[in-house]
Scaffold this motif. Structure first.
Motif, PDB file in Angstrom:
ATOM      1  N   PRO A  33       1.182   3.565  -4.716  1.00  0.00           N
ATOM      2  CA  PRO A  33       0.162   4.494  -4.975  1.00  0.00           C
ATOM      3  C   PRO A  33       0.114   5.021  -6.311  1.00  0.00           C
ATOM      4  N   PRO A  34      -0.924   5.740  -6.852  1.00  0.00           N
ATOM      5  CA  PRO A  34      -0.951   5.965  -8.482  1.00  0.00           C
ATOM      6  C   PRO A  34       0.408   6.518  -8.985  1.00  0.00           C
TER       7      PRO A  34
ATOM      8  N   GLU B 248      -7.738  10.321  -7.202  1.00  0.00           N
ATOM      9  CA  GLU B 248      -7.293   8.967  -7.361  1.00  0.00           C
ATOM     10  C   GLU B 248      -6.360   8.614  -6.059  1.00  0.00           C
ATOM     11  N   GLU B 249      -5.567   9.680  -5.802  1.00  0.00           N
ATOM     12  CA  GLU B 249      -4.598   9.560  -4.485  1.00  0.00           C
ATOM     13  C   GLU B 249      -5.366   9.435  -3.288  1.00  0.00           C
TER      14      GLU B 249
ATOM     15  N   HIS C 283      -6.770   5.893  -3.067  1.00  0.00           N
ATOM     16  CA  HIS C 283      -5.615   4.963  -2.480  1.00  0.00           C
ATOM     17  C   HIS C 283      -5.376   5.139  -1.214  1.00  0.00           C
ATOM     18  N   TRP C 284      -5.161   6.315  -0.856  1.00  0.00           N
ATOM     19  CA  TRP C 284      -4.802   6.586   0.650  1.00  0.00           C
ATOM     20  C   TRP C 284      -5.688   6.611   1.883  1.00  0.00           C
TER      21      TRP C 284
ATOM     22  N   TRP D  12       0.890  -1.288   0.070  1.00  0.00           N
ATOM     23  CA  TRP D  12       0.012  -0.063   0.057  1.00  0.00           C
ATOM     24  C   TRP D  12       0.810   1.311  -0.051  1.00  0.00           C
TER      25      TRP D  12
END
Ligand SMILES: CCCCCCCCCCCCCC(=O)SCCNC(=O)CCNC(=O)[C@H](O)C(C)(C)COP(=O)(O)OP(=O)(O)OC[C@H]1O[C@@H](n2cnc3c(N)ncnc32)[C@H](O)[C@@H]1OP(=O)(O)O
Length: 493
Positions: free
Chosen positions: A195-196, A361-362, A365-366, A191
């Motif tokens: 990330p992107p 997008e980030e 992800h986060w 993870w």
């Protein structure tokens, strides 16, 4: 021979330098026991003693005097609690280890790098060295000792992901007395490093040629960072690790140089990184704070201790939190919340001088919750609007010494944005309090944060204790005047 030459790296096991306990580390799993019972600092002790001596006897007093005595006792309890918060995570003074070396010539590697000197007063801001055309960047990997080889680690391959996990879980950051070591899970590592926009060639390893054992690692990820209003595409560097048997052989500078070469080849010339160790030259330095959720376990493992004028029973009462969050509408974040959460974070974080410019997008992800990795919650009002967000990630520390417990489950405060409803600091305190409640409900033993962003506004009211570790923030090839800690909002997990 250059000081950081690979030729100086001896083979694994041969005359390896003693390493245990000498790790100057990074964001060390801080906040552990103080040996003995003395509180930190004579002034603190004097205050505590005089406070106790001043306690009046309560017996057979008229009602008003009894009430006053009761009030006095409460004040004394509060004072003792505040002292306890100052002391319980403080370790013997180890600040000397974290001071800058006397002069720059003692930094044999960092003295050759585009970073500000330790004695430099930075006034102008911008890149230290200009970007190079790709044609001028070394095309081949730096040479490495014949017994080792550079590898690009494929974290999508389970066995390779496991190799990084094994290297870090046995050799990564420890506290100064080598009793706790960060134990990032294999899933967390993926993870954190994927990330992107992630690139496989920024996950650099060193393997022993014959055994294929992974003995070194460094990871980079892309990030857009705002530095005092300037948006910079950079990398964040993390998870630098050299096997304990290969320490002090200049392998770390080789890893840094080789990853820099690989990153430069993609046209990026700036980086951000954090470390517990002092290097030339931090742009900001922040202290760790710890909020106990399971005081008994923290004391049993030596992570904290029972300060003077405290008992375990009182500590348990002091740190008890409710079972359910208090804020109406607080719930787990879902993927559908990403657009609103992104707007909230960008609005709140843009007031800081150093922060990530996260796109949707980030944020997906986060912040999208992953069990045992990242926990994110939002507050949704009656009109289905998201008004607040708060998140934390899971980073256990393995207990190295003898203990009934193998791990301390630590939650680390991650991105947050309180709503702008005019409640000021109270709203922030409320959502962080809810994060403590949710972390306790998810079986975390301690909740950690550093003293940056608006954290000073909740640290004392929510009973966080001061740790003994600092986290230094660095920029590579970017000169920038010191940033006050309350203006820093960069998260490196
Ligand atoms: C544009 C792209 C740029 C990309 C790169 C940006 C820069 C990225 C920078 C990296 C950001 C990493 C962020 C994180 O991951 S911070 C986490 C670091 N990891 C640990 O603390 C884990 C446990 N420790 C180890 O594995 C080793 O002790 C390490 C690998 C740390 C050093 O190995 P070793 O103990 O065997 O030493 P050596 O003989 O090889 O080398 C000695 C030289 O290394 C300098 N040193 C020591 N600790 C650090 C440190 N944490 N960051 C940078 N430099 C460090 C030291 O001052 C000395 O240089 P100088 O004093 O002589 O000058």
């Amino acid at each position: 021979m250059a000081d950081d030459s690979v030729e100086e790296i001896v083979t694994a096991g041969a005359a390896a330098a003693a390493t245990s306990g000498s790790n100057s580390g990074s964001a060390a799993p801080a906040g552990r026991k103080r040996k003995g019972k003395a509180p930190s600092g004579a002034a603190a002790a004097a205050t505590a003693d005089s406070a106790v001596a001043a306690a009046p006897a309560a017996a057979a007093e008229p009602a008003a005097a009894a009430a006053a005595a009761d009030e006095d006792r409460k004040k004394i309890d509060r004072l003792n609690e505040q002292l306890a918060l100052l002391q319980m995570f403080q370790h013997i003074d180890n600040s000397a280890k974290r001071r800058p070396k006397e002069d720059m010539s003692q930094y044999k590697f960092w003295g050759t790098q585009p970073v500000p000197r330790t004695d430099e007063v930075v006034t102008d801001e911008g890149p230290i060295e200009p970007n190079k055309p790709i044609s001028e960047i070394r095309a081949e990997p730096y040479p490495i000792h014949k017994d080792f080889e550079w590898v690009t680690v494929d974290l999508e391959d389970e066995a390779e992901n496991r190799d990084v996990y094994e290297l870090l879980s046995n050799n990564y950051v420890e506290d100064d007395e080598a009793t706790l070591r960060f134990d990032y899970s294999a899933e967390f590592i993926k993870w954190a490093l994927m990330p992107p926009g992630w690139r496989r060639d920024w996950h650099l390893g060193v393997r022993v040629k014959t055994s294929r054992k992974l003995v070194g690692f460094i990871g980079g990820i892309p990030a857009r960072v705002s530095v005092r209003g300037k948006e910079i595409s950079m990398v964040e560097i993390n998870f630098l690790c050299v096997h304990k048997k290969l320490r002090s052989k200049r392998l770390a500078p080789m890893l840094i140089k080789e990853v820099t070469r690989r990153i430069n080849l993609t046209g990026i010339f700036q980086a951000a990184y954090t470390a517990g160790v002092y290097l030339p030259k931090p742009v900001a330095t922040c202290r760790y704070y710890h909020r106990s959720l399971n005081p008994k376990k923290l004391v049993d493992t030596g992570f904290s201790y029972i300060p003077r004028n405290m008992t375990m029973a009182r500590m348990i009462r002091l740190y008890k939190v409710p079972e359910e969050p208090k804020t109406p509408g607080m719930r787990l974040m879902t993927a559908a919340d990403v657009p609103q959460v992104t707007k909230l974070l960008r609005k709140y974080q843009s007031k800081f001088e150093l922060y990530h410019m996260l796109n949707e997008e980030e944020v997906a992800h986060w912040l999208t919750p992953i069990d045992k990795v990242v926990y994110s919650y939002v507050v949704e009002d009656e009109k289905k609007r998201i008004t607040d967000v708060v998140s934390f990630y899971s980073l256990p520390s393995a207990v190295i010494g003898k203990s009934a417990h193998s791990h301390i489950n630590a939650a680390y405060l991650f991105h947050y944005a309180p709503s702008d409803l005019g409640a000021g600091d109270k709203r922030l305190q409320q959502i962080i309090y809810d994060a403590l409640i949710l972390a306790k409900a998810a079986s975390f033993d301690v909740f950690n944060c550093i003293e940056f962003m608006d954290n000073a506004k909740f640290i004392e009211p929510l009973k966080f204790g001061r740790g003994n570790g600092d986290l230094h923030f660095y920029l590579y090839n970017y000169r920038c005047a010191d940033v006050a800690r309350e203006n820093v909002a960069l998260f490196m997990v």
